[in-house]
Design a protein around this motif. Structure first.
Motif, PDB file in Angstrom:
ATOM      1  N   SER A 106    -102.779  93.726 -16.516  1.00 43.96           N
ATOM      2  CA  SER A 106    -101.441  93.208 -17.082  1.00 43.96           C
ATOM      3  C   SER A 106    -100.451  93.957 -17.587  1.00 43.96           C
ATOM      4  CB  SER A 106    -101.871  91.866 -17.805  1.00 43.96           C
ATOM      5  OG  SER A 106    -102.197  92.508 -19.098  1.00 43.96           O
ATOM      6  N   ALA A 191    -105.055  85.877 -15.804  1.00 43.97           N
ATOM      7  CA  ALA A 191    -104.296  84.817 -15.692  1.00 43.97           C
ATOM      8  C   ALA A 191    -103.707  84.326 -16.980  1.00 43.97           C
ATOM      9  CB  ALA A 191    -104.980  83.769 -14.900  1.00 43.97           C
ATOM     10  N   ALA A 192    -104.766  84.463 -18.108  1.00 46.26           N
ATOM     11  CA  ALA A 192    -104.265  84.182 -19.525  1.00 46.26           C
ATOM     12  C   ALA A 192    -103.304  84.829 -19.910  1.00 46.26           C
ATOM     13  CB  ALA A 192    -105.470  84.251 -20.306  1.00 46.26           C
ATOM     14  N   LEU A 194    -101.083  86.607 -18.225  1.00 43.86           N
ATOM     15  CA  LEU A 194     -99.901  86.431 -17.672  1.00 43.86           C
ATOM     16  C   LEU A 194     -99.009  85.491 -18.106  1.00 43.86           C
ATOM     17  CD1 LEU A 194    -100.371  87.182 -13.834  1.00 43.86           C
ATOM     18  CD2 LEU A 194     -99.370  88.894 -15.577  1.00 43.86           C
ATOM     19  N   SER A 195     -99.971  84.237 -18.688  1.00 43.36           N
ATOM     20  CA  SER A 195     -99.196  83.090 -18.984  1.00 43.36           C
ATOM     21  C   SER A 195     -98.756  83.204 -20.670  1.00 43.36           C
ATOM     22  CB  SER A 195    -100.249  81.925 -18.823  1.00 43.36           C
ATOM     23  OG  SER A 195    -101.292  82.126 -19.570  1.00 43.36           O
ATOM     24  N   PRO A 197     -95.932  83.874 -23.129  1.00 45.39           N
ATOM     25  CA  PRO A 197     -94.561  83.927 -22.793  1.00 45.39           C
ATOM     26  C   PRO A 197     -94.033  85.239 -23.347  1.00 45.39           C
ATOM     27  CG  PRO A 197     -95.215  82.044 -24.119  1.00 45.39           C
ATOM     28  CD  PRO A 197     -96.417  82.778 -24.183  1.00 45.39           C
ATOM     29  N   LYS A 219    -102.174  89.501 -28.352  1.00 48.98           N
ATOM     30  CA  LYS A 219    -102.657  89.223 -26.976  1.00 48.98           C
ATOM     31  C   LYS A 219    -103.966  88.333 -27.260  1.00 48.98           C
ATOM     32  CE  LYS A 219     -99.777  91.650 -24.034  1.00 48.98           C
ATOM     33  NZ  LYS A 219     -99.825  92.951 -23.234  1.00 48.98           N
ATOM     34  N   SER A 226    -109.831  81.381 -23.255  1.00 39.03           N
ATOM     35  CA  SER A 226    -110.033  81.809 -21.878  1.00 39.03           C
ATOM     36  C   SER A 226    -111.383  82.455 -22.151  1.00 39.03           C
ATOM     37  CB  SER A 226    -109.197  82.668 -21.199  1.00 39.03           C
ATOM     38  OG  SER A 226    -108.135  82.058 -21.004  1.00 39.03           O
TER      39      SER A 226
ATOM     40  N   THR B 274    -105.145  82.459 -10.701  1.00 38.22           N
ATOM     41  CA  THR B 274    -104.166  82.471 -11.812  1.00 38.22           C
ATOM     42  C   THR B 274    -103.464  81.730 -11.833  1.00 38.22           C
ATOM     43  OG1 THR B 274    -102.969  84.128  -9.954  1.00 38.22           O
ATOM     44  CG2 THR B 274    -104.324  85.334 -11.553  1.00 38.22           C
ATOM     45  N   SER B 275    -103.248  80.539 -10.924  1.00 39.50           N
ATOM     46  CA  SER B 275    -102.143  79.759 -11.085  1.00 39.50           C
ATOM     47  C   SER B 275    -102.387  78.845 -12.306  1.00 39.50           C
ATOM     48  CB  SER B 275    -102.193  78.552 -10.020  1.00 39.50           C
ATOM     49  OG  SER B 275    -103.438  77.923 -10.138  1.00 39.50           O
ATOM     50  N   GLY B 276    -103.601  78.680 -12.956  1.00 40.51           N
ATOM     51  CA  GLY B 276    -103.823  78.033 -14.146  1.00 40.51           C
ATOM     52  C   GLY B 276    -104.666  77.006 -14.198  1.00 40.51           C
ATOM     53  N   LYS B 279    -108.107  77.518 -15.609  1.00 43.98           N
ATOM     54  CA  LYS B 279    -108.112  78.194 -16.781  1.00 43.98           C
ATOM     55  C   LYS B 279    -109.323  77.718 -17.578  1.00 43.98           C
ATOM     56  CE  LYS B 279    -103.752  79.106 -17.523  1.00 43.98           C
ATOM     57  NZ  LYS B 279    -102.698  79.356 -18.280  1.00 43.98           N
TER      58      LYS B 279
END
Lengths: 314, 279
Positions: A106, A191-192, A194-195, A197, A219, A226, B274-276, B279
């Motif tokens: 990431s 994924a976490a 990337l989310s 902000p 982070k 997660s 990865t779309s959440g 999660k």
């Protein structure tokens, strides 16, 4: 909600909405018949014993046998101990590696991330049969791939046939399993990450928090939920594992039961193996113990670790 | 985007670690596939080199196709996977629609009930499942596997799909209602096409564990007629422990279809993760 208002307006006071039932019925029926009822059926079977061709209620007798009778308890505690070790290795090796890989993936403007992601996830999609056998071949002293590779880094003298030695076999197989599943924590953490902000990261940078400090202080706290999910997924997966051990070491989980975990123990108890006759009631008893262990893990997770999950309930 | 000062050494370090791990992840797969095309002498003499004209040999593959009934096992796996997938997607989408679209008494309870199976593995009910299959005469039939896998796949499918169905515009559905469409038409004609991308994600998640499962084929359908490719490969490998050519060829044959599917669907799968939604 607008939906409900509209629905109420267009269909005033029609008491039974059959279509709701029709939409739900197939899923609920199949799920109930083949998942929930058998689960309770198994729990129930653990309270019975087959005496002279008929099922007799024995209360917690089977559990007493499992914990107390040396024929069962030695194997049971051994399997449970091994399973705990199996889980510890996953938590200590798989999840940190997953977090590390996700953190690297990431990092901003790193190239080829799609390639790395895809490649590192490959083992996860392979079946246990392939994974178990492929590693069995690689670690086999007959083929000599592992000692050959270790020779490159000057560690050849450390090679032993790990899968064949009681003290190493379980750890070696746990690491094989880690190798297979590291893609899952990696993806979920990725994924976490990337989310998170951009503003949060920018604010941190304005305050001079960058690099490693940024990861640990900004982070990591944000991806803790997660990490909680990964831990419970690992827990459930590990206490339910069977295939890898069965493929690599057979139902006897050799050498000398050193890789026996609850899944293989359940299989042997249920079906019998070699001289031992299969006993569905004892199988059900072991399955019940596994159920209770997993349930306890899930409850701890739901009540203590993760109150945030509320959002995901319907 | 942030304007972080990116230092070259750090990028190199990141690439070095990722490349190393990629090598670790791919090495066993490459090794097995590579050696499956070699003669016995090649496999043991130089395991780490790709097949050369001197060591190239297809003896392993001819043994596998001569001995094991792999085409048949493959068909069984395909039937089981495709049929289970179909039912999981159809029933799962229907239930997800009911849960996300209608408010009815017990909605939340029903949702929780169906979500139980995400955490509690179906495997724990095996003893009673086997009894049930024996009682209904479904042992050693593909139907047994399909039913069990459908039940296994439903909880997660419903969970993910209802998250997505909540996002479908209610104006659209209400417009349909005003035009006099039945609830069934709204579901099949309006909603299903809109959630097709998430259906693909669910399909991949459902498919992999079914295709790879060893436990239920071993217990519910171990007969020659109904063996799946995973079980077939397991037994085959057990029989040919000393025939390394055959083992490596069988492993490669088991790896390749999954790998090809993965390369085709990996974008979908990774986007799904990865779309959440999970999660």
């Amino acid at each position: 909600m607008a939906t409900e208002l509209m629905a109420a307006e267009t269909r005033p006071k029609r008491a039974i909405r059959w279509h709701v039932g029709v939409f739900l019925a197939p899923a609920v029926l199949v799920y109930t018949a083949f998942m929930i009822l058998p689960l309770f059926g198994t729990l129930q079977l653990s309270l019975f014993r087959n005496i002279e061709q008929s099922q007799v209620f024995v209360g917690l007798g089977n559990f007493r046998t499992l914990f107390g009778d040396p024929n069962w308890s030695v194997n049971f505690w051994n399997a449970l101990r091994n399973n705990v070790w199996f889980f510890i290795i996953h938590m200590l090796v798989q999840n940190p590696i997953g977090v590390l890989l996700a953190a690297l993936l990431s990092s901003p403007r790193l190239r080829f991330t799609a390639f790395y992601r895809t490649a590192i996830f490959v083992p996860t999609i392979l079946s246990f049969v392939i994974v178990g056998f492929a590693w069995k071949l690689i670690l086999s002293p007959i083929w000599g791939v592992a000692p050959h590779l270790m020779d490159f880094v000057g560690l050849k003298s450390f090679f032993t046939p790990w899968l064949g030695k009681e003290q190493y076999a379980l750890t070696a197989l746990s690491l094989v399993s880690v190798w297979q599943f590291v893609g899952i924590p990696m993806m979920l953490i990725y994924a976490a990450l990337l989310s998170i902000p951009d503003e949060v990261i920018e604010a941190a940078e304005c305050d001079g928090v960058t690099g490693m400090a940024q990861f640990w202080k900004i982070k990591l706290p944000l991806i803790l939920p997660s990490i909680g999910i990964i831990s419970i997924l690992t827990f459930v997966g590990n206490f339910n594992a069977f295939d890898l051990i069965y493929t690599a070491q057979g139902a006897l989980a050799g050498p000398n039961y050193s890789t026996d975990i609850l899944g293989t123990f359940l299989y042997r108890a249920f079906f019998g193996f070699q001289l031992q006759v299969g006993d569905p009631n004892m199988g059900a008893t072991i399955a019940t113990i596994m159920f209770l262990i997993i349930l306890a893990g899930v409850c701890v997770y739901l009540f203590l670790v993760q109150t945030r999950l509320r959002r995901y309930q319907f | 985007m942030s304007t972080a000062t990116r230092s070259l050494p750090r990028a190199i370090g990141a690439h070095a670690i990722l490349l190393t791990y990629t090598a670790i992840a791919l090495f066993p797969v490459v090794l097995v596939v590579m050696n499956s095309f070699k003669s016995r002498a090649g496999i043991f003499g130089a395991p780490l080199t790709p097949p050369t004209p001197k060591t190239f040999d297809l003896i392993g593959y001819t043994t596998v196709f001569g001995q094991g009934d792999f085409i048949h096992y493959f068909q069984n796996s395909l039937v089981v996977t495709v049929a289970s997938l179909f039912f999981v997607l159809l029933f799962g989408a229907m239930a997800a629609f009911a849960l996300s679209e209608y408010r009815f008494r017990g909605n939340t309870m029903m949702g929780l009930y169906l979500a139980l199976g995400i955490m509690i593995p179906i495997r724990l009910g095996t003893v009673a499942i086997l009894q049930l299959m024996v009682a209904t005469g479904l042992v050693n039939s593909l139907t047994a596997l399909i039913l069990v896998y459908t039940a296994q796949g439903l909880p997660l499918a419903i969970f993910i799909l209802s998250e997505f169905m909540k996002q479908v515009s209610s104006d659209l559905k209400n417009a349909g209602r005003i035009d006099g469409l039945s609830e069934y038409t709204i579901f099949f004609r309006l909603v299903l096409p809109l959630v097709r991308p998430s259906m693909a994600t669910v399909a991949v998640f459902t498919m992999i564990p079914i295709w790879n499962d060893l436990w239920f084929p071993l217990i519910l359908a171990p007969s020659e007629e109904t063996k799946t490719v995973t079980l077939g490969a397991q037994l085959f490998l057990g029989q040919f422990v000393t025939n390394w050519n055959a083992i490596l060829a069988a492993l490669s044959l088991a790896i390749l279809p999954v790998l090809i599917l993965y390369v085709i669907f990996s974008r979908q799968l990774i986007r799904g993760i990865t779309s959440g939604a999970v999660k």
